[in-house]
Design a protein around this motif. Structure first.
Motif, short mmCIF file in Angstrom:
data_model
loop_
_atom_site.label_atom_id
_atom_site.label_comp_id
_atom_site.label_asym_id
_atom_site.label_seq_id
_atom_site.Cartn_x
_atom_site.Cartn_y
_atom_site.Cartn_z
N ARG A 1 23.53 -15.49 -9.71
CA ARG A 1 22.26 -14.82 -9.41
C ARG A 1 22.48 -13.82 -8.27
N TYR A 2 21.45 -13.05 -8.01
CA TYR A 2 21.48 -12.15 -6.86
C TYR A 2 20.90 -12.89 -5.67
N VAL A 3 21.48 -12.71 -4.51
CA VAL A 3 21.00 -13.33 -3.27
C VAL A 3 20.54 -12.21 -2.35
N LEU A 4 19.32 -12.31 -1.87
CA LEU A 4 18.76 -11.28 -1.00
C LEU A 4 19.50 -11.23 0.33
N ILE A 5 19.89 -10.02 0.71
CA ILE A 5 20.52 -9.79 2.01
C ILE A 5 19.51 -9.11 2.94
N GLU A 6 18.84 -8.08 2.43
CA GLU A 6 17.91 -7.29 3.25
C GLU A 6 16.78 -6.78 2.36
N GLY A 7 15.53 -6.87 2.86
CA GLY A 7 14.39 -6.30 2.14
C GLY A 7 13.37 -7.30 1.66
N LEU A 8 13.21 -8.40 2.37
CA LEU A 8 12.27 -9.44 1.96
C LEU A 8 10.85 -8.91 1.79
N HIS A 9 10.36 -8.14 2.74
CA HIS A 9 8.97 -7.67 2.67
C HIS A 9 8.78 -6.69 1.51
N ARG A 10 9.77 -5.84 1.25
CA ARG A 10 9.68 -4.93 0.10
C ARG A 10 9.67 -5.73 -1.20
N GLU B 1 0.83 -1.20 0.00
CA GLU B 1 0.00 0.00 0.00
C GLU B 1 0.87 1.26 0.00
N SER B 2 1.94 1.25 0.78
CA SER B 2 2.85 2.38 0.83
C SER B 2 3.55 2.59 -0.52
N ILE B 3 3.94 1.50 -1.17
CA ILE B 3 4.60 1.60 -2.48
C ILE B 3 3.65 2.19 -3.51
N VAL B 4 2.39 1.79 -3.48
CA VAL B 4 1.41 2.34 -4.41
C VAL B 4 1.28 3.85 -4.21
N GLU B 5 1.25 4.29 -2.96
CA GLU B 5 1.08 5.71 -2.66
C GLU B 5 2.35 6.53 -2.85
N ASN B 6 3.51 5.98 -2.47
CA ASN B 6 4.75 6.77 -2.42
C ASN B 6 5.89 6.24 -3.26
N GLY B 7 5.74 5.07 -3.87
CA GLY B 7 6.84 4.45 -4.59
C GLY B 7 7.75 3.72 -3.62
N GLN B 8 8.72 3.01 -4.16
CA GLN B 8 9.67 2.29 -3.31
C GLN B 8 10.65 3.30 -2.73
N GLN B 9 10.61 3.49 -1.44
CA GLN B 9 11.43 4.49 -0.77
C GLN B 9 12.84 4.00 -0.44
N THR B 10 12.98 2.73 -0.08
CA THR B 10 14.26 2.19 0.34
C THR B 10 14.63 0.99 -0.52
N PRO B 11 15.78 1.03 -1.19
CA PRO B 11 16.20 -0.12 -1.99
C PRO B 11 16.49 -1.35 -1.12
N ILE B 12 16.32 -2.52 -1.70
CA ILE B 12 16.70 -3.75 -1.03
C ILE B 12 18.22 -3.90 -1.15
N GLN B 13 18.79 -4.89 -0.46
CA GLN B 13 20.22 -5.17 -0.58
C GLN B 13 20.40 -6.60 -1.05
N VAL B 14 21.24 -6.78 -2.06
CA VAL B 14 21.54 -8.10 -2.60
C VAL B 14 23.05 -8.22 -2.79
N ARG B 15 23.51 -9.46 -2.87
CA ARG B 15 24.89 -9.72 -3.28
C ARG B 15 24.81 -10.62 -4.50
N HIS B 16 25.86 -10.64 -5.29
CA HIS B 16 25.88 -11.49 -6.48
C HIS B 16 26.82 -12.65 -6.20
N ASP B 17 26.33 -13.87 -6.42
CA ASP B 17 27.15 -15.05 -6.12
C ASP B 17 27.78 -15.65 -7.37
#
Length: 82
Positions: free
Chosen positions: A51-60, A32-48
């Protein structure tokens, strides 16, 4: 300095241990927040190397999937495997 980049959602691997921390209500609220305001905080990933592996930001990430997005703003970080 970290620079945000567009990352294809289908190239992001979410480790099983991280998936266990998912709360559907939080995903809904973030969507709901993304629809109203866009994605405010980028997620964090590493490349192995493959592929990219999620470090932080699962809910986003899950909120953007739920909204039908194909890319996510993310930071590519250099992190050790745990």
């Amino acid at each position: 300095m970290l620079i945000s980049r567009k990352i294809p959602i289908n190239e992001i691997y979410v480790p099983a241990a991280r998936r266990k921390t998912l709360h559907p209500e939080t995903v809904r609220l973030i969507a709901e927040s993304i629809v109203e305001n866009g994605q405010q905080t980028p997620i964090q990933v590493r490349h192995d190397g493959k592929r990219y592996v999620l470090i932080e930001g699962l809910h986003r990430l899950e909120a953007l999937k739920w909204l039908g997005e194909t890319t996510v703003d993310g930071y590519l970080v250099h992190a050790r495997r745990h």
